[in-house]
Design a protein around this motif. Sequence first.
Motif, PDB file in Angstrom:
ATOM      1  N   SER A 153       0.827  -1.208   0.000  1.00  0.00           N
ATOM      2  CA  SER A 153       0.000   0.000   0.000  1.00  0.00           C
ATOM      3  C   SER A 153       0.862   1.260   0.000  1.00  0.00           C
ATOM      4  N   THR A 154       2.164   1.107   0.296  1.00  0.00           N
ATOM      5  CA  THR A 154       3.039   2.286   0.275  1.00  0.00           C
ATOM      6  C   THR A 154       3.821   2.381  -1.031  1.00  0.00           C
ATOM      7  N   TRP A 155       3.558   1.462  -1.964  1.00  0.00           N
ATOM      8  CA  TRP A 155       4.189   1.563  -3.258  1.00  0.00           C
ATOM      9  C   TRP A 155       3.278   2.337  -4.201  1.00  0.00           C
ATOM     10  N   SER A 156       3.758   2.501  -5.433  1.00  0.00           N
ATOM     11  CA  SER A 156       2.884   3.177  -6.390  1.00  0.00           C
ATOM     12  C   SER A 156       2.965   2.461  -7.728  1.00  0.00           C
ATOM     13  N   SER A 157       2.020   2.764  -8.578  1.00  0.00           N
ATOM     14  CA  SER A 157       1.928   2.076  -9.854  1.00  0.00           C
ATOM     15  C   SER A 157       1.582   3.059 -10.956  1.00  0.00           C
ATOM     16  N   THR A 158       2.334   2.980 -12.053  1.00  0.00           N
ATOM     17  CA  THR A 158       1.986   3.769 -13.227  1.00  0.00           C
ATOM     18  C   THR A 158       1.722   2.806 -14.375  1.00  0.00           C
ATOM     19  N   ILE A 159       0.513   2.845 -14.886  1.00  0.00           N
ATOM     20  CA  ILE A 159       0.046   1.921 -15.930  1.00  0.00           C
ATOM     21  C   ILE A 159       0.507   0.486 -15.635  1.00  0.00           C
TER      22      ILE A 159
ATOM     23  N   THR B 189      -4.204  -0.541  -0.632  1.00  0.00           N
ATOM     24  CA  THR B 189      -4.576   0.515   0.308  1.00  0.00           C
ATOM     25  C   THR B 189      -6.067   0.460   0.626  1.00  0.00           C
ATOM     26  N   LEU B 190      -6.879   0.318  -0.415  1.00  0.00           N
ATOM     27  CA  LEU B 190      -8.330   0.244  -0.215  1.00  0.00           C
ATOM     28  C   LEU B 190      -8.698  -0.957   0.660  1.00  0.00           C
ATOM     29  N   ALA B 191      -8.090  -2.117   0.361  1.00  0.00           N
ATOM     30  CA  ALA B 191      -8.389  -3.321   1.142  1.00  0.00           C
ATOM     31  C   ALA B 191      -8.019  -3.116   2.601  1.00  0.00           C
ATOM     32  N   LEU B 192      -6.859  -2.482   2.820  1.00  0.00           N
ATOM     33  CA  LEU B 192      -6.378  -2.268   4.177  1.00  0.00           C
ATOM     34  C   LEU B 192      -7.281  -1.314   4.947  1.00  0.00           C
ATOM     35  N   ILE B 193      -7.662  -0.209   4.295  1.00  0.00           N
ATOM     36  CA  ILE B 193      -8.534   0.760   4.956  1.00  0.00           C
ATOM     37  C   ILE B 193      -9.900   0.135   5.239  1.00  0.00           C
TER      38      ILE B 193
END
Lengths: 279, 289
Positions: free
Chosen positions: B39-45, B261-265
Amino acid sequence: MPAVEPTTAGHLLRREPGAGKRIGGAIIIAAVFVFLYLPPIVMALFSVNDSAVQTLPFKGFTLTWYEHLFRNTEILTALGYSLRVSATAVIGALVIGTGFALLFWKPFRGSRVLQGMIAVPMLLPGMVLGVSLLLTFKLIGMPLGFWSIALAHTVFILPIVVFVVGQRLASFDTLLLQAAQDLGAGPVKAFFTVVFPLLAPALVAAALLGFTLSFDELAVTFFVAGFDPTLPVLVWAKLRIGFDPQINAIFTLLAVASVLAVLFSFRILAGDRKRARHT
Amino acid sequence: MSAVGLRQRRVLSSLRAVPVVAWVIAFTIVPNLILVVYSTWSSTIGIIDPTPTLDNYGEVLGSETILLLLLRTLGTASFAAVLAVSIGFMMAYLVVRHLPKLKLPITILVIIPLWISFLMRVFSWKVILGEQGVINSLLLNVGIIDQPLTIFLYSTFSVLIGLVYVGIPYAYLAAYVTLDRIPQRIYEAAGDLGAGGIRTFWTVVWPIGRPAIGLGFTLVFIVAYGDYVTPQLLGGFDGMMIGAMVVQAFGQLNDWPLGATLALITLISGLIVVGIATLVTRNPVVLED
């Protein structure tokens, strides 16, 4: 007049639940049953309805959907795949879960906490378990497919096995094992000659319960399935596009089969309990 | 027994925990830690960038749409759990109190639907509530309405029906195992002391049954709040819940870190609800066996 009635009179005057209450209760229960059984009945009715569209009124009785079903390789392949996945997961959970239940037989420090921790995957929403396992499998480079599904299912069936087998173990003493060993049996022999026969009914119950949970599971499986679909994953896709009453037909057959299996396991457990009382 | 023997036994005894601890670490602790890390990583395409960032949290918590959806999810799931527990508890009470002879067959009949495909049970409600469904046909035939109603399906109402339906057997079981343990003589004692039905319920059944209500609520709520199947089949746009968004993030959006992130929240906010429910229904009375 005495303040306290004599006991016999008190018993007669006691408010027993009246017939009116019993009838009222029965009506409420019947209403809940209508609610509970309406969906399965609708499912079964539309499996023999002579129309591809699931709307009323009924167009007449047919077994066409069942005939189509038995020739539908897509559904039958998914069914076979599901059966194999669930059987694998159940065997895995039975072996590991029974092992864990034996470890927990004599409580040790922290054993209650550990038992709670084992149950966590069952208490997570399927979506969260599915996502977290998917990320883990990806990170360790495990390919998605048969084994990832079977492993994920083992993770959430395991707590049931540990619990059911543990309950059973708690009902007899560890001295049994001791006695067998004193008579010269090694631990393995002691397990298979003494403990295993006593555990058999619990293992059957845990296996059936675990199998039905695994076989019907979608929320977790959807994330870790990879390319080949289990039956629920296939149907989940078909519910949005390409649905037809063959799906009603297969789940009606499966419902009949699993209800019979459950009633059968109830009988095994009930019979076993009766026997336990007699000895 | 010598001191050495005792110590050896202790060591052996704690060795028993090793396989279990290993299992818990491998399949509970590590996956959830990975979920947090992801959840602290990021993704571009779809290409993952493992540089730690809190952007996903900012995106989720800063979005009014997502927060509203989350609130609606927790609200719908809580309401469904309350309804399912009310029905299940009432039913279990009626069975153990007024129909004790039938308690086993009734209990088996309540849980049998759990062995029928979950997907089909939910999908059938679509058939029942739909425009040409069972309810509309019935109402049309009886003559209560002359146009099929579209209000039943694709709303929060239909999602609630689905979630309550799925939850009732769990709620019933939780209530049944507790209420069945109240000996008949306790009711008799309450009656002898002059308490009527309602008074008996509030002074006897309620205090003993409260934890069962907490357990039932928790079971139904957990099944409901992460569910993405029921809202998608029955909810349409109005009845959407947060689970669908997680699926979307892992599917079409192809943004796994956002999905994590959504799953965690979702998980954490759900645990808060469960925690509150457990606190509120904690037991003041412990029934001895």
